[in-house]
Design an enzyme around this catalytic site. Structure first.
Site, PDB file in Angstrom:
ATOM      1  N   TYR A  63      35.911  65.442  -9.574  1.00 47.08           N
ATOM      2  CA  TYR A  63      34.841  65.762 -10.518  1.00 47.08           C
ATOM      3  C   TYR A  63      34.172  64.482 -10.982  1.00 47.08           C
ATOM      4  CZ  TYR A  63      33.644  70.432 -11.825  1.00 47.08           C
ATOM      5  OH  TYR A  63      33.084  71.668 -11.818  1.00 47.08           O
ATOM      6  N   GLU A  65      30.879  64.464 -12.978  1.00 52.39           N
ATOM      7  CA  GLU A  65      29.648  64.744 -13.736  1.00 52.39           C
ATOM      8  C   GLU A  65      29.152  63.465 -14.375  1.00 52.39           C
ATOM      9  OE1 GLU A  65      30.748  67.885 -16.386  1.00 52.39           O
ATOM     10  OE2 GLU A  65      30.329  69.448 -14.922  1.00 52.39           O
ATOM     11  N   ASP A 209       6.909  67.082  -1.121  1.00 53.15           N
ATOM     12  CA  ASP A 209       8.157  67.655  -0.618  1.00 53.15           C
ATOM     13  C   ASP A 209       8.232  67.342   0.872  1.00 53.15           C
ATOM     14  OD1 ASP A 209      10.194  69.190   0.381  1.00 53.15           O
ATOM     15  OD2 ASP A 209       9.678  71.001  -0.741  1.00 53.15           O
ATOM     16  N   THR A 235      15.123  67.151   1.843  1.00 53.69           N
ATOM     17  CA  THR A 235      16.462  67.580   2.240  1.00 53.69           C
ATOM     18  C   THR A 235      17.040  66.445   3.067  1.00 53.69           C
ATOM     19  OG1 THR A 235      15.658  68.592   4.270  1.00 53.69           O
ATOM     20  CG2 THR A 235      15.861  70.042   2.360  1.00 53.69           C
ATOM     21  N   LYS A 238      17.536  67.870   7.744  1.00 51.01           N
ATOM     22  CA  LYS A 238      16.552  68.249   8.772  1.00 51.01           C
ATOM     23  C   LYS A 238      16.295  67.051   9.689  1.00 51.01           C
ATOM     24  CE  LYS A 238      14.902  71.944   5.785  1.00 51.01           C
ATOM     25  NZ  LYS A 238      13.823  72.500   4.957  1.00 51.01           N
ATOM     26  N   ARG A 244      24.008  68.659   4.844  1.00 50.89           N
ATOM     27  CA  ARG A 244      23.167  69.617   4.122  1.00 50.89           C
ATOM     28  C   ARG A 244      23.079  69.195   2.663  1.00 50.89           C
ATOM     29  NH1 ARG A 244      20.996  74.073   5.567  1.00 50.89           N
ATOM     30  NH2 ARG A 244      21.837  73.598   7.612  1.00 50.89           N
TER      31      ARG A 244
END
Ligand code: PLP
Length: 425
Positions: A63, A65, A209, A235, A238, A244
């Site tokens: 974790y 955060e 984008d 992203t 791609k 991903r």
């Protein structure tokens, strides 16, 4: 005796690697599928074995955060190093001075920007979905379409390319707070500088984008949006060929605003195993061979596109400048869905796609989208693109002839077997 049993059980749980054969077998079948079919989906690619293995690391357990040096959990010293490395590599690769590598996906990256600069019901001007835009740019079911007032620009009906004068006119009329440049199925260069001019004229923020074309920008095969748009979202899976995930690039004056929009705004703990894999992919994309890769993606796309054009297929906008192109199937009397299905039956995997001013709905569509990032990663060149073009043409034209389809399937398998992927996985 009882104690021993417990111990054994505990060991089984933590150490035994191969108990879930149910899942393992499905993954094996998926691997076999990826190795045996032709992947022409424009948004897919084959990440390197190192990227894939990094995602399968123990970093998934942590974790973290917060951001490097400022976490809500202890034990983040190595995690910090990983995230800093990913950030520094993203900045170096794209020439930016701020990046956020935490978005879980492209849509999350976009949503974070909306949260950073928009209030509910603010106006957004984006590309029409039917003409190449993305669901996260204002579709009615997406958060963007529910919380903001969406206005869209279309491509010119004749050229099927973005008409910047029309965008300017719309921007002046709508007075959007945010303009979005970027697409999922647009085969031409996007002129981010023109969008910048227009955004400045109406006092709008500009978000680029680059989900699809990040790898083309990283390899200098498409003009960059970094330093032009206020925000660049992407992203990482791609054309850039990483894990991903999502990515945001911007000027560092927006760092506070964007960081808190990603966390705690829309996400909790970052996927550190994926962030590590992003770092690996960014390093790969800095190598000279990646520049060559970008160049070859486009060379291949153009080769297959012109072959199919010569075969009599109508290409949306007449050609391509990037990694993809769209075929309008209207004259063949078939829908995109039919084409997708028959091509899939011979091992050619691509997707149906709406085309500009499509009269059919998104479930049927009048078009298919073809992309070359994956086959280029496999090492295929223009020779193979002509072969694939021929197989597509043959399959579509003989779609009712079972014997001919079987023949095409055999040729697809032969072709793919000459370009193996994931030999060590
Ligand atoms: C693919 C894509 C996205 C979404 O990415 P996900 O990782 O699937 O959320 C966003 N914008 C554009 C333009 C895309 O093509």
């Amino acid at each position: 005796m009882k104690k021993d049993n417990n111990k054994k059980k505990h060991e089984n749980h933590t150490l035994n690697k191969d108990t879930d054969t149910e899942v393992r077998k499905i993954i094996e079948r998926e691997l076999a599928r990826q190795k045996s079919q032709l992947v022409l989906i424009a948004s897919e690619n084959f990440a390197s074995e190192e990227v894939v293995k990094t995602m399968g690391s123990v970093l998934t357990n942590k974790y973290a955060e917060g951001y490097p040096g400022n976490r809500y959990y202890g034990g983040c010293e190595h995690i910090d190093e990983i995230e800093e490395l990913a950030i520094n590599r993203a900045n170096k690769l794209f020439g930016s001075n701020y990046s956020n590598v935490q978005p879980h996906s492209g849509v999350q990256a976009n949503t974070a920007i909306f949260l950073a600069v928009l209030n509910p019901y603010d106006k957004v001007l984006s590309m029409n979905l039917r003409d190449g835009g993305h669901l996260s740019h204002g579709h009615a079911q997406n958060l963007s379409g529910k919380y903001f007032e969406i206005h869209t620009y279309s491509v010119d009906p004749e050229t099927e390319q973005i008409d910047y004068e029309n965008v300017r006119k719309l921007a002046k009329r709508v007075q959007p707070k945010l303009m979005i440049a970027g697409a999922s199925s647009y085969s031409r260069i996007i002129d981010f500088n023109k969008f910048r001019e227009i955004a400045d004229e109406v006092g709008a923020y500009l978000m680029a984008d680059i989900a699809h074309i990040a790898g083309l920008i990283a390899s200098d095969c498409h003009p960059t949006s970094v330093g032009v748009a206020d925000f660049t979202t992407a992203t990482t899976h791609k054309t850039i060929r990483g894990p991903r995930g999502g990515l945001i690039l911007a000027d560092k004056k927006y760092s506070g605003l964007i960081n808190k929009s990603v966390f705690p705004g829309i996400q909790g703990g970052p996927l550190m195993h994926v962030i590590a894999a992003k770092a690996v992919a960014f390093r790969e994309a800095m190598e000279n061979s990646f520049k060559e890769y970008g160049r070859r993606i486009i060379e291949n796309s153009r080769a297959m596109c012109s072959f199919l054009k010569d075969e009599g297929f109508r290409i949306v906008s007449g050609g391509t400048d990037n990694h993809l192109f769209l075929i309008d199937l209207t004259e063949l009397g078939m829908t995109g869905m039919e084409a997708q299905n028959v091509l899939s039956s011979v091992g050619i995997i691509l997707n149906k796609n709406v085309i500009p001013y499509d009269k059919l709905n998104p479930d049927l569509t009048s078009g298919i989208r073809i992309g070359t990032p994956a086959v280029t990663t496999q090492g295929m060149g223009t020779e193979e693109m002509y072969k694939i073009g021929e197989l597509i043409s043959y399959t579509l034209k003989n779609r009712a002839n079972k014997t001919k389809l079987d023949g095409a399937h055999k040729k697809v398998k032969e072709l793919v077997s000459n370009f193996p992927v994931y030999t060590d996985i």
